[in-house]
Scaffold this motif. Structure first.
Motif, PDB file in Angstrom:
ATOM      1  N   SER A 174       0.826  -1.203   0.000  1.00  0.00           N
ATOM      2  CA  SER A 174       0.000   0.000   0.000  1.00  0.00           C
ATOM      3  C   SER A 174       0.866   1.261   0.000  1.00  0.00           C
ATOM      4  O   SER A 174       0.653   2.192  -0.791  1.00  0.00           O
ATOM      5  N   LYS A 175       1.855   1.298   0.873  1.00  0.00           N
ATOM      6  CA  LYS A 175       2.740   2.461   0.975  1.00  0.00           C
ATOM      7  C   LYS A 175       3.521   2.667  -0.320  1.00  0.00           C
ATOM      8  O   LYS A 175       3.703   3.798  -0.782  1.00  0.00           O
ATOM      9  N   LEU A 176       3.982   1.568  -0.913  1.00  0.00           N
ATOM     10  CA  LEU A 176       4.752   1.667  -2.148  1.00  0.00           C
ATOM     11  C   LEU A 176       3.892   2.138  -3.318  1.00  0.00           C
ATOM     12  O   LEU A 176       4.340   2.942  -4.149  1.00  0.00           O
ATOM     13  N   LEU A 177       2.653   1.646  -3.401  1.00  0.00           N
ATOM     14  CA  LEU A 177       1.762   2.072  -4.486  1.00  0.00           C
ATOM     15  C   LEU A 177       1.434   3.556  -4.380  1.00  0.00           C
ATOM     16  O   LEU A 177       1.380   4.272  -5.395  1.00  0.00           O
ATOM     17  N   LYS A 178       1.240   4.045  -3.157  1.00  0.00           N
ATOM     18  CA  LYS A 178       0.980   5.477  -2.961  1.00  0.00           C
ATOM     19  C   LYS A 178       2.220   6.298  -3.274  1.00  0.00           C
ATOM     20  O   LYS A 178       2.133   7.386  -3.848  1.00  0.00           O
ATOM     21  N   ARG A 179       3.371   5.766  -2.894  1.00  0.00           N
ATOM     22  CA  ARG A 179       4.637   6.443  -3.205  1.00  0.00           C
ATOM     23  C   ARG A 179       4.845   6.510  -4.718  1.00  0.00           C
ATOM     24  O   ARG A 179       5.296   7.530  -5.245  1.00  0.00           O
ATOM     25  N   LYS A 180       4.493   5.436  -5.408  1.00  0.00           N
ATOM     26  CA  LYS A 180       4.616   5.410  -6.863  1.00  0.00           C
ATOM     27  C   LYS A 180       3.748   6.486  -7.507  1.00  0.00           C
ATOM     28  O   LYS A 180       4.204   7.211  -8.404  1.00  0.00           O
ATOM     29  N   THR A 181       2.512   6.587  -7.056  1.00  0.00           N
ATOM     30  CA  THR A 181       1.599   7.605  -7.594  1.00  0.00           C
ATOM     31  C   THR A 181       2.144   9.007  -7.374  1.00  0.00           C
ATOM     32  O   THR A 181       2.108   9.853  -8.281  1.00  0.00           O
ATOM     33  N   PHE A 182       2.672   9.264  -6.176  1.00  0.00           N
ATOM     34  CA  PHE A 182       3.239  10.579  -5.864  1.00  0.00           C
ATOM     35  C   PHE A 182       4.418  10.889  -6.769  1.00  0.00           C
ATOM     36  O   PHE A 182       4.517  11.995  -7.322  1.00  0.00           O
ATOM     37  N   LEU A 183       5.317   9.926  -6.951  1.00  0.00           N
ATOM     38  CA  LEU A 183       6.509  10.144  -7.776  1.00  0.00           C
ATOM     39  C   LEU A 183       6.135  10.366  -9.238  1.00  0.00           C
ATOM     40  O   LEU A 183       6.720  11.213  -9.916  1.00  0.00           O
ATOM     41  N   GLU A 184       5.156   9.616  -9.724  1.00  0.00           N
ATOM     42  CA  GLU A 184       4.743   9.773 -11.121  1.00  0.00           C
ATOM     43  C   GLU A 184       4.171  11.165 -11.366  1.00  0.00           C
ATOM     44  O   GLU A 184       4.439  11.779 -12.414  1.00  0.00           O
ATOM     45  N   LYS A 185       3.392  11.669 -10.426  1.00  0.00           N
ATOM     46  CA  LYS A 185       2.846  13.027 -10.564  1.00  0.00           C
ATOM     47  C   LYS A 185       3.961  14.061 -10.501  1.00  0.00           C
ATOM     48  O   LYS A 185       3.975  15.030 -11.265  1.00  0.00           O
ATOM     49  N   ASP A 186       4.902  13.853  -9.583  1.00  0.00           N
ATOM     50  CA  ASP A 186       6.026  14.772  -9.419  1.00  0.00           C
ATOM     51  C   ASP A 186       6.882  14.792 -10.679  1.00  0.00           C
ATOM     52  O   ASP A 186       7.320  15.852 -11.135  1.00  0.00           O
ATOM     53  N   ILE A 187       7.129  13.621 -11.246  1.00  0.00           N
ATOM     54  CA  ILE A 187       7.945  13.522 -12.460  1.00  0.00           C
ATOM     55  C   ILE A 187       7.260  14.217 -13.632  1.00  0.00           C
ATOM     56  O   ILE A 187       7.915  14.889 -14.444  1.00  0.00           O
ATOM     57  N   LYS A 188       5.953  14.083 -13.727  1.00  0.00           N
ATOM     58  CA  LYS A 188       5.216  14.759 -14.804  1.00  0.00           C
ATOM     59  C   LYS A 188       5.378  16.276 -14.696  1.00  0.00           C
ATOM     60  O   LYS A 188       5.603  16.965 -15.704  1.00  0.00           O
ATOM     61  N   ILE A 189       5.283  16.796 -13.482  1.00  0.00           N
ATOM     62  CA  ILE A 189       5.451  18.240 -13.256  1.00  0.00           C
ATOM     63  C   ILE A 189       6.870  18.673 -13.610  1.00  0.00           C
ATOM     64  O   ILE A 189       7.091  19.718 -14.238  1.00  0.00           O
ATOM     65  N   LEU A 190       7.847  17.857 -13.222  1.00  0.00           N
ATOM     66  CA  LEU A 190       9.248  18.186 -13.494  1.00  0.00           C
ATOM     67  C   LEU A 190       9.531  18.174 -14.994  1.00  0.00           C
ATOM     68  O   LEU A 190      10.312  18.998 -15.489  1.00  0.00           O
TER      69      LEU A 190
END
Length: 265
Positions: free
Chosen positions: A241-257
């Motif tokens: 669960s923690k990893l899947l949420k972390r993945k979602t956060f990183l993917e959004k962050d990477i898109k912004i970057l």
């Protein structure tokens, strides 16, 4: 004040003003401050300085372009770091996924992760606690009762000697408190969603090495001993669960970057 004194002050003012740094020199100094800050690991200050060059000294074309170039470089470095983090997270997710099967029925909005040892079809005639996880990392548990008499349970408590944890109450008239029967067999399933587990998932995961017992709280009490694989299911599901949420956060962050590295302001 005499005319000569006024003239003297005027001349001094001109000299003082002419001795100050030019706009170009100020912009160069700001940009150097940005480089110095970044070398010291202060990314926020470095970006602030590059932005100030673009905004305050927009007429200094070369310095403005240099600032924009450096700004993109900073975001590029951050992007590389975030992508590296995402690769690590994806690797950990792959290792944990081997403990689960996945499915998405017509009734599911998101793909569901099902812990292999908690297959409901193999436990239709048993009372147990089940963990539920979807692709977003959203997690909850359900208490599943099987017996010949109605229990009408509304909550669940797990304990061992001096430690315990209890869910919130899910009333009998709540759709998440489900009852069904066939001949003389009664089934009850209560789902503790949206935080109604009240920390019970983490409690079980943190104490998986102990001989945890569970009591279904209703018109009467019904006790079970948690199987080792049920406790392990909580541990693995919580990690995933923690990893899947972390993945979602990183993917959004990477898109912004990615967007920021293409800015031309």
């Amino acid at each position: 004040m005499t005319t000569s004194k006024k003239f003297f002050i005027f001349i001094i003012s001109i000299l003082l003003f002419s001795c100050g740094p030019s706009k170009k020199e100020q912009a160069i100094e700001k940009l150097q401050m940005a480089h110095n800050a970044y070398e010291k690991g202060d990314t926020a200050l470095a970006l602030l300085q590059t932005d100030s060059v673009s905004i305050l000294y927009s007429e200094e074309i070369q310095q403005k372009e240099d600032a924009q170039k450096f700004r993109k470089q900073i975001y590029g470095d951050i992007l590389f770091c975030e992508q590296d983090k995402l690769d690590t997270v994806n690797s950990k997710i792959s290792k944990l996924e081997k403990f689960f099967t996945t499915e998405k029925t017509p009734y599911d909005r998101y793909r569901q992760y099902i812990y292999k040892r908690q297959d409901a079809e193999k436990r239709w005639n048993k009372s147990y606690i089940q963990v539920h996880l979807d692709e977003r990392g959203e997690l909850y548990i359900s208490s599943n009762y099987y017996g010949d008499k109605w229990l009408n349970h509304t909550s669940l408590r797990v304990y061992d000697n001096d430690i315990q944890s209890k869910t919130d109450t899910v009333p009998l008239n709540n759709p998440l408190n489900h009852h069904s029967d066939f001949l003389n067999t009664k089934w009850e399933k209560v789902s503790y969603t949206n935080g109604a587990d009240n920390g019970l998932i983490k409690f079980i995961a943190d104490n998986a090495d102990r001989k945890l017992k569970a009591v279904f709280l209703g018109n009467r009490y019904y006790y079970i001993i948690l199987e080792d694989y049920d406790k392990q299911a909580m541990k693995e599901a919580l990690k995933l669960s923690k990893l899947l949420k972390r993945k979602t956060f990183l993917e959004k962050d990477i898109k912004i970057l990615h967007e920021k590295t293409n800015l031309s302001r």
